[in-house]
Design an enzyme around this catalytic site. Sequence first.
Site, PDB file in Angstrom:
ATOM      1  N   GLU A  59      -2.079  -8.872  10.564  1.00  8.94           N
ATOM      2  CA  GLU A  59      -2.886  -8.145   9.571  1.00  8.94           C
ATOM      3  C   GLU A  59      -2.608  -6.641   9.577  1.00  8.94           C
ATOM      4  OE1 GLU A  59      -6.749  -9.351  10.720  1.00  8.94           O
ATOM      5  OE2 GLU A  59      -6.973  -7.816  12.256  1.00  8.94           O
ATOM      6  N   SER A  60      -1.881  -6.151  10.571  1.00  4.31           N
ATOM      7  CA  SER A  60      -1.470  -4.751  10.581  1.00  4.31           C
ATOM      8  C   SER A  60      -0.401  -4.478   9.523  1.00  4.31           C
ATOM      9  CB  SER A  60      -0.922  -4.385  11.968  1.00  4.31           C
ATOM     10  OG  SER A  60       0.114  -5.281  12.337  1.00  4.31           O
TER      11      SER A  60
END
Lengths: 265, 267
Positions: A59-60
């Site tokens: 999700e980064s």
Amino acid sequence: MTELSTVDTATWTADEMMTVAAARALGDGAVCFVGIGLPSTAANLARRTHAPNLVLVYESGTLGAKPDFLPLSIGDGVLAETADSVVSVPEVFNYWLQPGRVDIGFLAAAQLDRYGNINTTVIGGDYANPRVRLPGAGGAPEIAASCREVIVVVRQNPRTFVDRLDFVTSLGYGSGPDDRRRLGLRGGGPRVVITDLGVLEPDPATCELTLTRLHPGATVEQARAATGWPLAVAAEPGSTQPPTAGELAVLRHLEATKGNREAAS
Amino acid sequence: MAVIVPLHQAVAELIHDGDTVAMEGFTHLIPFGAGHEIIRQRRRGLTLVRMTPDVIYDQLIGMGCARRLVFSWGGNPGVGSLHRFRDAVENGWPAPLELEEHSHAGMANRYVAGASGLPFAVLRGYTGTDLATQTGNIKPITCPFTGEVLTAVPALRPDVAVVHAQRADRAGNVQLWGIIGVQKEAVLAAERSLVTVEEVVDELDPRPGAIVLPAWALSMVSVLPDGSHPSYTHGYSVRDNDFYLAWDAISRDRQRFTDWMEEHVMR
């Protein structure tokens, strides 16, 4: 890397079995949205064993990360260095997750109910004055909504497998088979829940989680005792193959070098 | 137009008691040094906005700077709880902390709306969860073209955004690369902005995947080498994972936390 001949395959922990079972649930070539902790360990184990073409999305914003050691966080530098592409956080959610480009979402849970709904927000008390304040939602509500399917990995015990959630953070099947369609969720929902005792799958008609497989040494009685509702059990639950020497060697090396570039090389 | 000033001056001029402050950086480039200056200048009553509060907001909350937190995931990544955050919510120490809670997708879109000059953002999100029951800032909205029901969240418009970046040129143009998170959106959504950088260089030569925040879109730039520690600055430092692991024990106990802050941040 540990030599296979030196790996103790006679004994393994319940967590190791759970992680190996989770890794095996990931087909080669699938696109997998990976959270930190056990899901990241399982996904990296799969990529080093049977699924070398597994695509890891963190999700980064790191798409196609190929870390050579386990990151401690979802934003360790090794993820950006090895990714096919690094995109912004709005982009990873809006362009990649939301339209349904991700095959598998991996979620953990502090509480789980019989329809695979998940709580990671608060336990006990009320929302404003909880007994335990948990980290909260993160990416999970939209992962649960939008991935083609969801795999939940969670230890099975009565504190976690509850009759009623204290808070619904991420939706499984709501209160039954029609809820996801009615709410307009486009992903398929939880395909499998993998625990330290075995595997649960939603009943095709009712969507209620049903024990379909036991890990070596675990019993139906144990699973029932670890579940806070009357657990549905398949007529003839299957049994999980024990971890292989190869799986244990890779897993133990990954765990031993987590977050540590020097130790891994 | 950005001016390059010392950090204490930037914080004194840009951040006031009661402000809404967004300090962003998604695991990477977290502006710890600027956060510590805010703590040293004893700001009070802040509304802190951030997707992942991380250790920096644990420190600000534990030191009594915050009145309210707007966030989507409040943990120590890969380690566990943020104990100062939990102590504030569960026990009101050192002060009660009001929460407004979202998902990552919701927060990211709120910044995008703020940066875009729109009043709200639309997404497929939150559906079927209890999150919308706890805030008026998550509402259904019907698509005027298809009739589909989606979710609306209001724009974030912080008074100040604070971010850390690799470097600036002498005119105050800022360049950052690696995991870029939501920093550009946070800066453009905010009324004022502060960027701390590892160094000032004569020329920002191209780097793969880099973005530039132009000087004319920023308020102040301060030079602060290692200003993201224990987070990291891609190309300059690596994440201090040992510190994140150690923080669990340091932050668990109120006195040990306070002593640690006195020794490492306040003086």
